[in-house]
Design an enzyme around this catalytic site. Structure first.
Site, PDB file in Angstrom:
ATOM      1  CB  CYS A 225       3.655   6.401   4.628  1.00  0.00           C
ATOM      2  SG  CYS A 225       2.256   6.658   3.499  1.00  0.00           S
TER       3      CYS A 225
ATOM      4  CB  SER B 202       2.865   4.888   0.197  1.00  0.00           C
ATOM      5  OG  SER B 202       1.579   5.493   0.015  1.00  0.00           O
TER       6      SER B 202
ATOM      7  CG  HIS C 173       0.165   0.006  -0.589  1.00  0.00           C
ATOM      8  ND1 HIS C 173      -0.722  -0.994  -0.689  1.00  0.00           N
ATOM      9  CD2 HIS C 173      -0.491   1.091  -0.428  1.00  0.00           C
ATOM     10  CE1 HIS C 173      -2.051  -0.441  -0.317  1.00  0.00           C
ATOM     11  NE2 HIS C 173      -1.894   0.810  -0.033  1.00  0.00           N
TER      12      HIS C 173
ATOM     13  CG  HIS D 215       6.645   7.927   0.437  1.00  0.00           C
ATOM     14  ND1 HIS D 215       6.820   6.791   1.068  1.00  0.00           N
ATOM     15  CD2 HIS D 215       5.485   8.735   0.661  1.00  0.00           C
ATOM     16  CE1 HIS D 215       5.387   6.549   1.571  1.00  0.00           C
ATOM     17  NE2 HIS D 215       4.758   7.728   1.502  1.00  0.00           N
TER      18      HIS D 215
ATOM     19  CB  CYS E  32       3.611  11.419   2.875  1.00  0.00           C
ATOM     20  SG  CYS E  32       2.417  10.464   1.927  1.00  0.00           S
TER      21      CYS E  32
HETATM   22 ZN   LIG Z   1       3.155   8.273   1.979  1.00  0.00          ZN
END
Ligand SMILES: [Zn+2]
Ligand SMILES: [Zn+2]
Length: 365
Positions: A38, A40, A43, A59, A165
């Site tokens: 993902c 994220s 990041h 996650h 997610c």
């Molecule tokens: Zn995610």
């Protein structure tokens, strides 16, 4: 056992041998089956979201309960679970109000440890932080019991992982957060994993028109297969005018921004009709700022809101999303463009950042 570890920001993850301590009271050990790649995670890897290191990212995942600590009653060994990346203490003002995404009951320890502030995963004796307390790019993890949700056992693993997610975030933004009316007109900015699920949420909610916007034509073609009725390449001219032309001159009732940078925020607010709502869904870098026209907010009575994790209640909403997939009302197969082994995980990030895939998923044995 192995895990993919971020030792230094802006460096590739290293797949290394790790040790795992047993679950303490209120914790569970999960054998990982599938974990999505993902934005994220990226990041964390590139330092947009500062975190203690070393860290196991990941996650968006699903697995099998392997062992439970004292006092765990919600799951038992053998249960199939999807990870939630938010704690839900069940006691704080937000949990009590049915908004567990905003839970403040577990803020006494850093967000990368177990609730007692210690770590279970170790590499050569050094504790490994777990992204969002779960860190799912690992063959096994120990996590708080409240961060796994049991699901039916006929749900396939990679599809189950995505529920945790991008599916929850995208579908929930429409069905849980904005709660759009059937017959609404909708703009979706950004057609990656989250954006495609916003489109699916709009279809589930009976939207009349779903306009997909993206920089890449391959993403727009994919958006059509998920239910977009119209597409706009945002590298073209007069994007807002094109949206207004598709909606009787007024703009859309709802704009969902899955990208959430300054330009897309401005587009979302400009594209909604008077009385419309712009929803920020994608998680931007920490320091991002956007501008809007207060004049248009006043005279157009425009509403801007944000939703984290699709405003879902994981233990209620994940099984619903699983049922939607099993009943062929959600297309999750079409989201999975590629699968990887844990060793190939850095290829997964390359493909994602190159815009080549809807979603890549790491599949474990
Ligand atoms: Zn995610
Ligand atoms: Zn709470």
């Amino acid at each position: 056992m192995k895990a993919a570890v971020l030792f230094k920001v802006n460096e590739p993850l290293q797949v290394v041998d790790v040790e795992l301590d047993p679950p303490k009271a209120g914790e569970v050990r999960v054998k990982m089956k599938a974990a999505g790649v993902c934005q994220s995670d990226w990041h964390m890897i590139n330092g947009d979201w500062p975190s203690p290191l070393p860290l196991v990212p990941g996650h968006e995942a699903a697995g099998i309960i392997d062992a439970v600590g004292d006092g765990v009653t919600t799951v038992k060994p053998g249960d199939h679970v999807i990870f939630s990346f938010r704690p839900q203490c069940g006691q704080c003002r937000y949990c009590s109000a049915g908004r567990p995404v905003l839970c403040i009951g577990r803020n006494n320890t850093p967000g990368t440890t177990l609730f007692d502030g210690t770590l279970r995963l170790k590499h050569k004796g050094t504790g490994l932080n777990q992204m969002a307390r779960i860190g799912t790019f690992s063959e096994q993890v120990v996590v708080p019991a409240e961060m796994v949700v049991p699901i039916r056992k006929d749900m396939p693993w990679p599809q189950a992982a995505l529920v945790g997610c991008c599916v929850a975030t995208g579908v929930g933004a429409v069905t849980r957060h904005a709660k759009i009316e059937a017959g609404s007109t909708v703009l979706v900015i950004g057609c990656g994993g989250v954006g495609l699920n916003i489109i699916q949420g709009a279809v589930l909610s009976g939207a009349r028109k779903i306009i997909a916007a993206d920089l890449r034509d391959n993403k727009l073609e994919m958006a059509r297969t998920f239910g977009a009725t119209d597409t706009i390449n945002t590298t073209g001219e007069k994007v807002v005018e094109q949206i207004k032309a598709l909606t009787g001159g007024l703009g859309v009732d709802y704009a969902f921004d899955a990208v959430s940078i300054d330009k897309t925020q401005a587009l979302a607010i400009d594209a909604i009709c008077p009385g419309g709502r712009a929803v920020t869904v994608g998680v931007p870098p920490l320091t991002m700022r956007a501008t809007y026209s207060p004049f248009a907010m006043v005279f157009g009575e425009k509403v801007v809101s944000g939703t984290f994790y699709g405003s879902v209640r994981p233990s209620v909403d994940f099984p619903v999303l699983v049922d939607h997939y099993m009943n062929k009302r959600l297309n999750l197969d079409g989201l999975i463009s590629r699968t990887y082994t844990l060793e190939q995980i850095n290829d997964g990030f390359k493909a994602m950042m190159g815009g080549e895939v809807a979603r890549g998923v790491v599949v474990f044995d």
